[in-house]
Each structure stands twice: as structure tokens, then as C-alpha cells.
Design a protein around this motif. Structure first.
Motif, PDB file in Angstrom:
ATOM      1  N   LEU A 181       0.818  -1.217   0.000  1.00 11.60           N
ATOM      2  CA  LEU A 181       0.000   0.000   0.000  1.00 11.60           C
ATOM      3  C   LEU A 181       0.850   1.265   0.000  1.00 11.60           C
ATOM      4  N   HIS A 182       1.993   1.221   0.685  1.00  8.64           N
ATOM      5  CA  HIS A 182       2.832   2.417   0.792  1.00  8.64           C
ATOM      6  C   HIS A 182       3.308   2.922  -0.569  1.00  8.64           C
ATOM      7  N   SER A 183       3.403   2.018  -1.558  1.00  7.79           N
ATOM      8  CA  SER A 183       3.896   2.424  -2.880  1.00  7.79           C
ATOM      9  C   SER A 183       2.887   3.294  -3.630  1.00  7.79           C
ATOM     10  N   PHE A 184       1.627   3.313  -3.180  1.00  9.90           N
ATOM     11  CA  PHE A 184       0.595   4.118  -3.829  1.00  9.90           C
ATOM     12  C   PHE A 184       0.361   5.456  -3.131  1.00  9.90           C
ATOM     13  N   ALA A 185       0.827   5.585  -1.904  1.00  9.97           N
ATOM     14  CA  ALA A 185       0.523   6.772  -1.113  1.00  9.97           C
ATOM     15  C   ALA A 185       1.266   7.995  -1.664  1.00  9.97           C
ATOM     16  N   GLY A 186       0.537   9.079  -1.826  1.00 11.49           N
ATOM     17  CA  GLY A 186       1.165  10.335  -2.207  1.00 11.49           C
ATOM     18  C   GLY A 186       1.563  10.455  -3.657  1.00 11.49           C
ATOM     19  N   ASN A 187       0.980   9.658  -4.546  1.00 12.37           N
ATOM     20  CA  ASN A 187       1.299   9.799  -5.969  1.00 12.37           C
ATOM     21  C   ASN A 187       0.030   9.641  -6.806  1.00 12.37           C
ATOM     22  N   LYS A 188       0.180   9.814  -8.116  1.00 16.49           N
ATOM     23  CA  LYS A 188      -0.981   9.779  -9.007  1.00 16.49           C
ATOM     24  C   LYS A 188      -1.618   8.391  -9.069  1.00 16.49           C
ATOM     25  N   ARG A 189      -0.802   7.353  -8.957  1.00 12.88           N
ATOM     26  CA  ARG A 189      -1.356   5.999  -8.982  1.00 12.88           C
ATOM     27  C   ARG A 189      -2.264   5.795  -7.763  1.00 12.88           C
ATOM     28  N   GLY A 190      -1.863   6.358  -6.638  1.00  2.61           N
ATOM     29  CA  GLY A 190      -2.684   6.251  -5.438  1.00  2.61           C
ATOM     30  C   GLY A 190      -4.003   6.982  -5.572  1.00  2.61           C
ATOM     31  N   ALA A 191      -3.970   8.166  -6.201  1.00  3.97           N
ATOM     32  CA  ALA A 191      -5.210   8.905  -6.431  1.00  3.97           C
ATOM     33  C   ALA A 191      -6.136   8.126  -7.360  1.00  3.97           C
ATOM     34  N   ASP A 192      -5.558   7.538  -8.392  1.00  4.42           N
ATOM     35  CA  ASP A 192      -6.334   6.715  -9.331  1.00  4.42           C
ATOM     36  C   ASP A 192      -6.949   5.518  -8.607  1.00  4.42           C
ATOM     37  N   LEU A 193      -6.159   4.879  -7.727  1.00  6.88           N
ATOM     38  CA  LEU A 193      -6.653   3.730  -6.984  1.00  6.88           C
ATOM     39  C   LEU A 193      -7.778   4.125  -6.033  1.00  6.88           C
ATOM     40  N   SER A 194      -7.651   5.266  -5.361  1.00  4.04           N
ATOM     41  CA  SER A 194      -8.692   5.719  -4.423  1.00  4.04           C
ATOM     42  C   SER A 194     -10.027   5.920  -5.133  1.00  4.04           C
ATOM     43  N   ILE A 195      -9.968   6.488  -6.325  1.00  4.90           N
ATOM     44  CA  ILE A 195     -11.197   6.686  -7.104  1.00  4.90           C
ATOM     45  C   ILE A 195     -11.826   5.341  -7.467  1.00  4.90           C
ATOM     46  N   SER A 196     -10.995   4.386  -7.874  1.00  3.46           N
ATOM     47  CA  SER A 196     -11.510   3.059  -8.243  1.00  3.46           C
ATOM     48  C   SER A 196     -12.145   2.359  -7.040  1.00  3.46           C
ATOM     49  N   LEU A 197     -11.530   2.495  -5.873  1.00  2.73           N
ATOM     50  CA  LEU A 197     -12.091   1.869  -4.675  1.00  2.73           C
ATOM     51  C   LEU A 197     -13.437   2.490  -4.314  1.00  2.73           C
ATOM     52  N   GLU A 198     -13.563   3.803  -4.497  1.00  4.97           N
ATOM     53  CA  GLU A 198     -14.846   4.447  -4.210  1.00  4.97           C
ATOM     54  C   GLU A 198     -15.908   4.014  -5.224  1.00  4.97           C
ATOM     55  N   ARG A 199     -15.514   3.778  -6.454  1.00  5.76           N
ATOM     56  CA  ARG A 199     -16.465   3.295  -7.458  1.00  5.76           C
ATOM     57  C   ARG A 199     -16.928   1.875  -7.111  1.00  5.76           C
ATOM     58  N   LEU A 200     -16.012   1.065  -6.608  1.00  3.13           N
ATOM     59  CA  LEU A 200     -16.402  -0.276  -6.152  1.00  3.13           C
ATOM     60  C   LEU A 200     -17.369  -0.181  -4.973  1.00  3.13           C
ATOM     61  N   GLN A 201     -17.125   0.771  -4.071  1.00  4.47           N
ATOM     62  CA  GLN A 201     -18.020   0.954  -2.926  1.00  4.47           C
ATOM     63  C   GLN A 201     -19.411   1.396  -3.390  1.00  4.47           C
ATOM     64  N   MET A 202     -19.467   2.251  -4.395  1.00  3.11           N
ATOM     65  CA  MET A 202     -20.764   2.681  -4.927  1.00  3.11           C
ATOM     66  C   MET A 202     -21.520   1.494  -5.508  1.00  3.11           C
ATOM     67  N   LEU A 203     -20.803   0.576  -6.151  1.00  4.69           N
ATOM     68  CA  LEU A 203     -21.456  -0.620  -6.690  1.00  4.69           C
ATOM     69  C   LEU A 203     -22.004  -1.497  -5.579  1.00  4.69           C
ATOM     70  N   ARG A 204     -21.357  -1.455  -4.403  1.00  5.58           N
ATOM     71  CA  ARG A 204     -21.816  -2.248  -3.259  1.00  5.58           C
ATOM     72  C   ARG A 204     -23.047  -1.649  -2.591  1.00  5.58           C
ATOM     73  N   GLY A 205     -23.274  -0.354  -2.813  1.00  3.61           N
ATOM     74  CA  GLY A 205     -24.410   0.293  -2.162  1.00  3.61           C
ATOM     75  C   GLY A 205     -24.160   0.474  -0.673  1.00  3.61           C
ATOM     76  N   LYS A 206     -25.111   0.046   0.161  1.00  2.00           N
ATOM     77  CA  LYS A 206     -24.991   0.205   1.614  1.00  2.00           C
ATOM     78  C   LYS A 206     -24.074  -0.843   2.239  1.00  2.00           C
ATOM     79  N   ASN A 207     -23.768  -1.891   1.491  1.00  2.00           N
ATOM     80  CA  ASN A 207     -22.883  -2.932   2.026  1.00  2.00           C
ATOM     81  C   ASN A 207     -21.426  -2.474   1.956  1.00  2.00           C
TER      82      ASN A 207
END
Length: 343
Positions: A152-178
């Protein structure tokens, strides 16, 4: 699953004891643990438990249930191979499927996954973002319950990490309330609270755990300059290659890290010239090589067929390197965390 685990391991490592309870409860966790402590399996054990229970209940459907995100293609390939072992050990090759998705994935494999999704998706942040932008794949990812982010540390503080954070939030949206169970793994994570927030987002709970070091490590600092601080031109390099050759001859398996690809090529070539008797057992590895060459080197290294591999940063993040008994870093790594990771 229990029979497979205790047939292959004497018991749980400290890292697994810390991580497994949280995953079983579907609670997000950031685990920092040294390389070789079983932290990757720590993240997957709870996932295996969930899928096997669903399979026994007849409720397991063809959809992605776990996404594993790797910073390197080499690490993703290594994890895919390591995942196949427990699945085969439990006799579930037909029931639990794995899909490796990187820039190297062939068109036929991509088509196969689009038509019939696998339960495990092993990928990189860039490939995950591409999948989430295509409706054909979004429906497969809507049932994702676990996400494992390795190194995880390799993604922190760079553009790849920002890209990953957006993808994780999109996965959370697909999960809904779960809630999405997020599992962060790292050998050099610090500070833990800040990285945990990076993993799960603001105002979400995330447990942090730090496993103890279970293997002794010996670190020596070596300089080819001994007495004369201003040696003749070329002296330092010549002595470096000579003494590096002696180290390789005295060991069974050695990884030589450089900071750039050109240095890996140069040092690999010079070592082959220095040791013609080992020319077939010394290989070079970096991201610019063809996929088939990289995979062949990784497999031979893991199987103990190579005496030395000279690489750039392509093998430094958590890859299972088998019975390597010496790590050499030529020049200073670009950061303390990288040095620790390589060791």
C-alpha cells in the motif's frame, strides 16, 4: 480448507493471527508485516473462508468477489501462481477461478473473463480503472466484497494512489450500503493511521496491526574503495565487479538491485563476462523486457535454477523469490522504505 492449511503450514504466523479475525468480520484492516511473514496469505485466508462457505451452501455465483491490486505486473503474476496452490490443494480448481488482468493479458483471456467472470481478479490500479469504465465488466465487479491492496505504501502520495482511491470508491458505490472490506498490506507502512485513512477514506473505520519480525536479517555496508580515496579511473568499477562475482560464487541464489534499467543491463553483462561458467545461470530482469522473458526469469528464480538475477525496481515489491540467500544493492536506493523492502 483447514486440512489444506495444516498440511502445508505448522500454524498461523503472527501476521495471520492479526489479520484473519478482522477479515472474517468483514472489517477493513491495514497490516504491516515484513516480507516473507505470510502477510499476503493472511489477507486471502478470510476470503477463502467466505467463498468456501458460500460454495458449500450452494450460493456461490460467477462474479468477482475479491479484487487484488498489485503495484507491479511481476507481483501480480506471482500472486496468481500462489493463489492456484491453495485452490488446487482444496480440489476446487473448477469452482474457484482466477483472472490476471494487466497490460500483458491476451485478448483471448480478456474475452473469456468478459463472458465468464472469475471469483478472484488480480490486477493493477490502471487496469482496474479501465475495467470500471466498461459496462460489461462493471456488472461482474458489482458483487465484489473484498479488496486487497498489496504494498500500500507504494501508492501513497502519488498519481497511482489517487487513481486507486477513485476506483475503490467506485467499487463501494457498486456495493451500495454494504461495506467493502478493504485489506491493506505493506512491509514498510508508516504512519499507520494516515495510510489507513488513505485505504478506506475519511470517516470510515479501519483497524491497524503491526506484525513482529520473525526472521533475523544481517545488513552490511560495502564500499570497493578501501584505502585510497581517489583511486585510478575505472578502479572502483573493476573491483566492484570482481567482489560481486565472489559473492555470487559463494551463494546459491542472489538478487542484485539497481536503480535504473540501464544499470541492470550493464551489470548483468559484466557479471556474465566475469563468470563464464555461470553465464546460463545469470539473468537480467526489468519492465522493458518482453513478458515471456520476465516470466521465465521469475519462474527460474523461484525454482532455484538461477545463481543471480540483476534487476531494476521490478522485483522489489513483495515478490516470492524462493530461496534467495543474499540481496545486493548497487548504489543507494531511492528511499529508506525501498531499502527495507528489498532486504
Amino acid at each position: 480448507m483447514r486440512n489444506w492449511f495444516f498440511a502445508n503450514f505448522p500454524g498461523f504466523t503472527h501476521a495471520q493471527e492479526l489479520c484473519l479475525p478482522s477479515v472474517l468480520k468483514r472489517e477493513s484492516i491495514l497490516l504491516t508485516s515484513p516480507t516473507g511473514s505470510g502477510k499476503t496469505l493472511a489477507g486471502f485466508l478470510g476470503v477463502f473462508d467466505a467463498l468456501v462457505r458460500e460454495l458449500e451452501a450452494g450460493a456461490l455465483k460467477p462474479a468477482v468477489r475479491c479484487v487484488y491490486v498489485s503495484p507491479l505486473r511481476a507481483l501480480a503474476y506471482d500472486i496468481e501462481k500462489n493463489l492456484k496452490a491453495p485452490i488446487a490443494g482444496m480440489g476446487l480448481e473448477e469452482e474457484l477461478r482466477i483472472h490476471l488482468r494487466t497490460g500483458d493479458t491476451t485478448v483471448s483471456e480478456r474475452t473469456k473473463f468478459r463472458n465468464k467472470p472469475s471469483h478472484f481478479l488480480v490486477t493493477t490500479p490502471e487496469s482496474l480503472a479501465i475495467l470500471l469504465a466498461q459496462q460489461n465488466y462493471v456488472q461482474h465487479l458489482a458483487h465484489t466484497e473484498f479488496v486487497i491492496v498489496d504494498e500500500l505504501h507504494s501508492f501513497a502520495g502519488n498519481k497511482r494512489g489517487a487513481d486507486l482511491s477513485i476506483s475503490l470508491e467506485r467499487l463501494q458505490m457498486l456495493r451500495g450500503k454494504n461495506n467493502l472490506c478493504r485489506i491493506g498490506l505493506s512491509a514498510t507502512a508508516a504512519p499507520l493511521d494516515l495510510l489507513a485513512q488513505f485505504l478506506v477514506g475519511k470517516n470510515r473505520p479501519c483497524r491497524t496491526a503491526e506484525a513482529r519480525i520473525e526472521k533475523e536479517q544481517i545488513v552490511d555496508v560495502f564500499s570497493p574503495i578501501r584505502r585510497d580515496p581517489y583511486p585510478p579511473s575505472g578502479y572502483t568499477g573493476a573491483r566492484l565487479y570482481a567482489e560481486l562475482s565472489q559473492l555470487i560464487r559463494s551463494r546459491q541464489s542472489v538478487i542484485v538491485f539497481t536503480n535504473v534499467r540501464s544499470a541492470a543491463e550493464q551489470i548483468g553483462l559484466r557479471l556474465r563476462e566475469q563468470m563464464p561458467e555461470l553465464v546460463d545461470a545469470i539473468e537480467i530482469h526489468h519492465a522493458s523486457l518482453d513478458r515471456s522473458v520476465r516470466l521465465d526469469v521469475e519462474d527460474r528464480l523461484k525454482n532455484g535454477e538461477l545463481r543471480a538475477v540483476v534487476c531494476s525496481t521490478s522485483l522489489e515489491l513483495g515478490i516470492d523469490v524462493g530461496a534467495v540467500d543474499l540481496v545486493v544493492m548497487v548504489a543507494t536506493p531511492k528511499g529508506v522504505s525501498r531499502a527495507i523492502q528489498r532486504i
